[in-house]
Scaffold this motif. Structure first.
Motif, PDB file in Angstrom:
ATOM      1  N   GLY A 194       0.910  -1.190  -0.140  1.00  0.00           N
ATOM      2  CA  GLY A 194      -0.286  -0.388  -0.052  1.00  0.00           C
ATOM      3  C   GLY A 194       0.739   1.386  -0.034  1.00  0.00           C
ATOM      4  N   LYS A 195       2.316   1.016  -0.092  1.00  0.00           N
ATOM      5  CA  LYS A 195       3.408   1.966  -0.423  1.00  0.00           C
ATOM      6  C   LYS A 195       3.878   2.436  -1.851  1.00  0.00           C
ATOM      7  CE  LYS A 195       4.173   1.853   4.690  1.00  0.00           C
ATOM      8  NZ  LYS A 195       5.097   3.020   5.571  1.00  0.00           N
ATOM      9  N   GLU A 196       4.239   3.701  -2.298  1.00  0.00           N
ATOM     10  CA  GLU A 196       5.088   3.395  -2.976  1.00  0.00           C
ATOM     11  C   GLU A 196       6.805   3.295  -2.905  1.00  0.00           C
ATOM     12  OE1 GLU A 196       5.321   7.440  -4.679  1.00  0.00           O
ATOM     13  OE2 GLU A 196       2.912   7.712  -4.724  1.00  0.00           O
ATOM     14  N   ARG A 197       7.354   3.608  -1.490  1.00  0.00           N
ATOM     15  CA  ARG A 197       8.344   3.023  -1.599  1.00  0.00           C
ATOM     16  C   ARG A 197       8.617   3.262   0.431  1.00  0.00           C
ATOM     17  NH1 ARG A 197      12.133   7.868  -1.923  1.00  0.00           N
ATOM     18  NH2 ARG A 197      10.978   9.393   0.288  1.00  0.00           N
ATOM     19  N   LEU A 198       9.801   1.560   0.243  1.00  0.00           N
ATOM     20  CA  LEU A 198       9.968   1.660   2.367  1.00  0.00           C
ATOM     21  C   LEU A 198      10.989   2.441   2.900  1.00  0.00           C
ATOM     22  CD1 LEU A 198      10.140  -2.033   2.068  1.00  0.00           C
ATOM     23  CD2 LEU A 198       8.547  -1.072   2.975  1.00  0.00           C
ATOM     24  N   MET A 199      10.957   3.054   3.409  1.00  0.00           N
ATOM     25  CA  MET A 199      12.039   4.211   4.068  1.00  0.00           C
ATOM     26  C   MET A 199      12.654   3.874   4.856  1.00  0.00           C
ATOM     27  SD  MET A 199      11.271   7.617   3.842  1.00  0.00           S
ATOM     28  CE  MET A 199       9.471   7.516   1.970  1.00  0.00           C
ATOM     29  N   PRO A 200      13.895   4.165   5.163  1.00  0.00           N
ATOM     30  CA  PRO A 200      15.083   3.730   6.040  1.00  0.00           C
ATOM     31  C   PRO A 200      14.360   3.105   7.063  1.00  0.00           C
ATOM     32  CG  PRO A 200      15.285   4.973   4.851  1.00  0.00           C
ATOM     33  CD  PRO A 200      14.679   5.432   4.571  1.00  0.00           C
ATOM     34  N   TYR A 201      14.037   3.034   7.793  1.00  0.00           N
ATOM     35  CA  TYR A 201      13.950   2.772   9.059  1.00  0.00           C
ATOM     36  C   TYR A 201      13.097   1.808   9.247  1.00  0.00           C
ATOM     37  CZ  TYR A 201       9.450   5.887   8.421  1.00  0.00           C
ATOM     38  OH  TYR A 201       8.758   6.321   8.321  1.00  0.00           O
ATOM     39  N   GLU A 202      12.084   1.180   7.943  1.00  0.00           N
ATOM     40  CA  GLU A 202      11.123   0.141   8.045  1.00  0.00           C
ATOM     41  C   GLU A 202      12.234  -0.991   7.504  1.00  0.00           C
ATOM     42  OE1 GLU A 202       7.398   1.800   6.936  1.00  0.00           O
ATOM     43  OE2 GLU A 202       8.771   2.141   5.256  1.00  0.00           O
ATOM     44  N   LEU A 203      13.351  -1.432   7.445  1.00  0.00           N
ATOM     45  CA  LEU A 203      14.634  -2.155   6.679  1.00  0.00           C
ATOM     46  C   LEU A 203      15.182  -2.339   7.913  1.00  0.00           C
ATOM     47  CD1 LEU A 203      15.872  -0.921   3.461  1.00  0.00           C
ATOM     48  CD2 LEU A 203      14.163  -1.898   3.837  1.00  0.00           C
ATOM     49  N   HIS A 204      15.473  -3.993   7.807  1.00  0.00           N
ATOM     50  CA  HIS A 204      15.893  -4.546   8.584  1.00  0.00           C
ATOM     51  C   HIS A 204      17.660  -4.178   8.698  1.00  0.00           C
ATOM     52  CE1 HIS A 204      12.924  -7.955   7.843  1.00  0.00           C
ATOM     53  NE2 HIS A 204      12.303  -7.238   8.933  1.00  0.00           N
ATOM     54  N   LYS A 205      18.369  -4.226   9.769  1.00  0.00           N
ATOM     55  CA  LYS A 205      19.628  -3.685   9.953  1.00  0.00           C
ATOM     56  C   LYS A 205      20.544  -4.842   9.746  1.00  0.00           C
ATOM     57  CE  LYS A 205      19.729  -5.982  14.672  1.00  0.00           C
ATOM     58  NZ  LYS A 205      19.933  -5.644  15.983  1.00  0.00           N
ATOM     59  N   SER A 206      20.548  -6.047   9.223  1.00  0.00           N
ATOM     60  CA  SER A 206      21.190  -6.501   8.898  1.00  0.00           C
ATOM     61  C   SER A 206      20.471  -7.399   7.318  1.00  0.00           C
ATOM     62  CB  SER A 206      21.374  -7.200   9.328  1.00  0.00           C
ATOM     63  OG  SER A 206      22.791  -8.528   9.287  1.00  0.00           O
ATOM     64  N   SER A 207      21.555  -7.915   6.352  1.00  0.00           N
ATOM     65  CA  SER A 207      20.394  -8.730   4.984  1.00  0.00           C
ATOM     66  C   SER A 207      20.356 -10.173   6.024  1.00  0.00           C
ATOM     67  CB  SER A 207      21.409  -8.061   4.275  1.00  0.00           C
ATOM     68  OG  SER A 207      22.888  -9.019   4.246  1.00  0.00           O
ATOM     69  N   THR A 208      21.190 -10.689   6.861  1.00  0.00           N
ATOM     70  CA  THR A 208      20.494 -11.677   7.156  1.00  0.00           C
ATOM     71  C   THR A 208      20.474 -11.847   8.290  1.00  0.00           C
ATOM     72  OG1 THR A 208      23.066 -12.611   7.539  1.00  0.00           O
ATOM     73  CG2 THR A 208      22.662 -13.129   5.890  1.00  0.00           C
ATOM     74  N   ARG A 209      19.683 -13.325   8.819  1.00  0.00           N
ATOM     75  CA  ARG A 209      18.923 -13.301   9.990  1.00  0.00           C
ATOM     76  C   ARG A 209      19.383 -14.942  11.039  1.00  0.00           C
ATOM     77  NH1 ARG A 209      13.155 -14.397   7.285  1.00  0.00           N
ATOM     78  NH2 ARG A 209      13.710 -15.853   6.635  1.00  0.00           N
TER      79      ARG A 209
END
Length: 105
Positions: free
Chosen positions: A64-79
């Motif tokens: 429902g959004k055009e794009r994600l904001m940086p604070y909505e991303l995870h801190k790492s590319s792995t878990r």
């Protein structure tokens, strides 16, 4: 014979000059740290290594959004992976490239 002797004197002179130049450079460097300035272990002892199996952490979709904001991303590319059982290499299974093994029996 004279040329070899002169060549040897030139090489010996170059070596003596190089050593003297190195000593001058070393004298200009900062002094070495004293024993009390050396790194030491923390009070709790050595830090232990932790091992875990990691898996990719995909970027969430922007619903429902055009794009994600940086604070909505995870801190790492792995878990941390759900399955922490480490798969071991079995003798006779394919190992390294060009290992020449016969594969699984």
């Amino acid at each position: 014979m004279l040329a070899a002797f002169v060549g040897g004197l030139i090489i010996a002179g170059a070596l003596i000059w190089a050593v003297q130049f190195g000593m001058k450079v070393r004298d200009r460097e900062l002094p070495r740290p004293r024993p009390d300035e050396q790194p030491h272990l923390p009070d709790g002892g050595a830090v232990r290594e932790s091992r875990e199996i990691r898996e990719p952490d995909e970027v969430p979709h922007a619903v429902g959004k055009e794009r994600l904001m940086p604070y909505e991303l995870h801190k790492s590319s792995t878990r941390t992976g759900k399955d922490q059982h480490r798969r071991r290499w079995l003798p006779g299974s394919s190992g390294s490239f060009g290992g020449g093994g016969v594969g699984h029996h």
